[in-house]
Design a protein around this motif. Sequence first.
Motif, PDB file in Angstrom:
ATOM      1  N   LYS A 156       0.836  -1.208   0.000  1.00 48.50           N
ATOM      2  CA  LYS A 156       0.000   0.000   0.000  1.00 48.50           C
ATOM      3  C   LYS A 156       0.870   1.257   0.000  1.00 48.50           C
ATOM      4  CE  LYS A 156      -3.945  -1.987   2.510  1.00 48.50           C
ATOM      5  NZ  LYS A 156      -4.710  -1.948   3.786  1.00 48.50           N
ATOM      6  N   ALA A 200      10.766   4.423  -7.463  1.00 43.91           N
ATOM      7  CA  ALA A 200       9.723   5.195  -8.140  1.00 43.91           C
ATOM      8  C   ALA A 200      10.301   6.365  -8.935  1.00 43.91           C
ATOM      9  CB  ALA A 200       8.702   5.697  -7.123  1.00 43.91           C
ATOM     10  N   LYS A 220       3.929   1.520  -1.075  1.00 47.59           N
ATOM     11  CA  LYS A 220       4.593   1.644  -2.367  1.00 47.59           C
ATOM     12  C   LYS A 220       3.668   2.267  -3.409  1.00 47.59           C
ATOM     13  CE  LYS A 220       7.065  -1.054  -5.854  1.00 47.59           C
ATOM     14  NZ  LYS A 220       7.521  -2.400  -6.264  1.00 47.59           N
ATOM     15  N   ILE A 221       2.423   1.806  -3.422  1.00 49.47           N
ATOM     16  CA  ILE A 221       1.433   2.369  -4.355  1.00 49.47           C
ATOM     17  C   ILE A 221       1.224   3.844  -4.079  1.00 49.47           C
ATOM     18  CG2 ILE A 221      -0.997   2.316  -5.017  1.00 49.47           C
ATOM     19  CD1 ILE A 221      -0.905  -0.738  -4.547  1.00 49.47           C
ATOM     20  N   ASP A 222       1.161   4.201  -2.787  1.00 51.98           N
ATOM     21  CA  ASP A 222       0.971   5.602  -2.403  1.00 51.98           C
ATOM     22  C   ASP A 222       2.142   6.459  -2.870  1.00 51.98           C
ATOM     23  OD1 ASP A 222      -0.437   7.719  -0.944  1.00 51.98           O
ATOM     24  OD2 ASP A 222       1.264   7.630   0.427  1.00 51.98           O
ATOM     25  N   PRO A 269       2.910  10.055 -12.914  1.00 51.41           N
ATOM     26  CA  PRO A 269       1.588  10.460 -13.413  1.00 51.41           C
ATOM     27  C   PRO A 269       0.763   9.252 -13.842  1.00 51.41           C
ATOM     28  CG  PRO A 269       3.300  10.958 -15.025  1.00 51.41           C
ATOM     29  CD  PRO A 269       4.001  10.550 -13.762  1.00 51.41           C
ATOM     30  N   GLN A 270      -0.519   9.296 -13.519  1.00 48.63           N
ATOM     31  CA  GLN A 270      -1.424   8.181 -13.800  1.00 48.63           C
ATOM     32  C   GLN A 270      -2.557   8.644 -14.730  1.00 48.63           C
ATOM     33  OE1 GLN A 270      -0.628   5.175 -12.470  1.00 48.63           O
ATOM     34  NE2 GLN A 270       1.089   6.071 -11.326  1.00 48.63           N
ATOM     35  N   GLY A 271      -3.225   7.675 -15.336  1.00 42.47           N
ATOM     36  CA  GLY A 271      -4.406   7.982 -16.136  1.00 42.47           C
ATOM     37  C   GLY A 271      -4.200   7.761 -17.621  1.00 42.47           C
ATOM     38  N   GLU A 314       4.241   5.812  -5.377  1.00 41.64           N
ATOM     39  CA  GLU A 314       4.246   5.901  -6.834  1.00 41.64           C
ATOM     40  C   GLU A 314       3.144   6.831  -7.343  1.00 41.64           C
ATOM     41  OE1 GLU A 314       4.043   2.021  -8.514  1.00 41.64           O
ATOM     42  OE2 GLU A 314       6.095   1.481  -7.922  1.00 41.64           O
ATOM     43  N   SER A 315       1.996   6.821  -6.660  1.00 46.57           N
ATOM     44  CA  SER A 315       0.891   7.681  -7.094  1.00 46.57           C
ATOM     45  C   SER A 315       1.245   9.156  -6.978  1.00 46.57           C
ATOM     46  CB  SER A 315      -0.369   7.370  -6.282  1.00 46.57           C
ATOM     47  OG  SER A 315      -0.204   7.758  -4.925  1.00 46.57           O
ATOM     48  N   LYS A 316       2.137   9.472  -6.038  1.00 47.73           N
ATOM     49  CA  LYS A 316       2.532  10.868  -5.852  1.00 47.73           C
ATOM     50  C   LYS A 316       3.635  11.294  -6.815  1.00 47.73           C
ATOM     51  CE  LYS A 316       1.269  10.973  -0.945  1.00 47.73           C
ATOM     52  NZ  LYS A 316       1.760  11.048   0.451  1.00 47.73           N
TER      53      LYS A 316
END
Length: 561
Positions: free
Chosen positions: A86, A557, A88-90, A97-99, A92-94
């Motif tokens: 969790k 990341a 790690k995902i947090d 860029p996603q989407g 990377e999300s910061k």
Amino acid sequence: MSSVVQKASSNVRAAVSQRALTFDKLKTALFFYVVWTNSLKLYRHLCARGIASTLTDVYKWVAQKVILLVLRMPKMKKKVETEMAKAKIDIESKLVPQGPNVIRHLSLPSQGKTSDWITQEMQRMDEEMGNEVDWRSGKLSGAVYHGGPDMEQIIVAAFQRYCVSNPLHPDVFPAVRKMEAEIVAMCLRMYNNPDGAGTTTSGGTESIVMAVKTHREWARLEKGITEPEMVVPESAHAAFDKAADYFKIKFHSIPVDPVTRQVDLKRVKRAINANTIMLVGSAVNFPDGNMDPIPELGALAKKHNIGLHVDCCLGSFIVPFLDEAGFSEFPDFTGTGGRKKVPLFDFRVPGVTSISCDTHKYGFAPKGSSVVMYRNAELRRHQYYLNPEWMGGVYASPSLAGSRPGSLIAGTWAAMQYMGRDGYLASCKSIVSCARKIGQAITDSIPELYVLGNPPASVVAFASRSPQVNVLEVGDKMRQKGWHLNGLMRPAAVHIACTRLTVPIVDQFIADLKDSVNEAKLSPSGQGSMVAVYGLGTSSAVGPKMVSRLATAFLDALYKA
């Protein structure tokens, strides 16, 4: 015949017995040698760390092993891995860029792009990320040491003129070679050693790493030390620990006084032994901005014929001007008579053998520039790497890098010429005045906090004196107000490194800090990034390992496209 055989047989048995006895003596001698050498190492370790600290280390090691065994149990292991995933995902999300609308450039374009396209794409990426800190607002601790828009133009012009230059080839780029030599010469004079020697580097870490390497080579050649050790205050920069790890040097971390924040000289004395190659002092240190007693450290270094490196990376173009700027005394934030004269810290101190100074901090040079200085050229030669037998020709480099960007050297030279002595003096006055105003405001009007030590220059660190206020929570509240400060450990604290950008908004910082303290007291969330990371680091014996895993995920990341 029989007697002859018996005599020969007897002689053989005697010889074998004699050899066996000799072998037993050698084994005994080897046994006592191993016992002696390891006992000596243990004795030296106890002298450096002390019995209490050594027992604490042993307890932490045992506790760590026990907890790690528990964490290997299937149920616990699954829980830890789930939480780490969790996190790690947090992370990377910061950072990443996603989407579906994110445009990624993962391979070379089939045809080159125009300059207009490149400019527009850079602007689009800035907007796409959307979370770049507005560093020009001044709400940033250190990180950006901005010399102003005029300085930007000076540096950009230097970059443009020397963008392809490389000081690895001084015959091709003689002007860059001259500028580099002049940068070193100017810094040597600023630190009162015009006849000394030095080199430029890519930053404070490389300057420190090079100084450690230099002292290791000097001690090996001049003193025959093959198992080097270094004695370093726990408040010193992590680059010293990094250098010790790279070069396999035993690292003795010495505690600092909880009030003065200066290294414990008695512990330093106990840690010095026949394998010690160097001592370290900071002027000023990164965590809380305090200055170690350099004259006393110099006396110890001289007495034992070892090196003393003074880390002035952060003090850089501030501490050499303190006296002239009217800050010849320490402030007295602790109420313990701190208004003593700031002592000498440069090459005027006997025993100082090297100094690191970051030109890219308060020298306002472009990022990626620093200087490491030595008392003489003879010592500097131990920094060089030489290979006269390489099939590609004679290879010689002064520091870690081979090819280096001449544009950075040109930008640094231009910045120093543009500022001049008067410019740096004025900068010192405004920045130190700003830092001392913050320190005094905390001391006089924020009873829940206290300043760590009596920092003489640009950094102020504060901790909580109230059980109702978590200072890391205060740091998180300040972040919500747009401030980006540094969290610290041992003790939990927060610091701000003041820059020219901080000066015009110092009153806003003080007001926001007061509000943040009240908010942390009345409605603590316990969920901010400072509380989470630094709280985890001190939560248990395995806390640092957990933080290391988070840090590893962060570094991974950085390179995820």
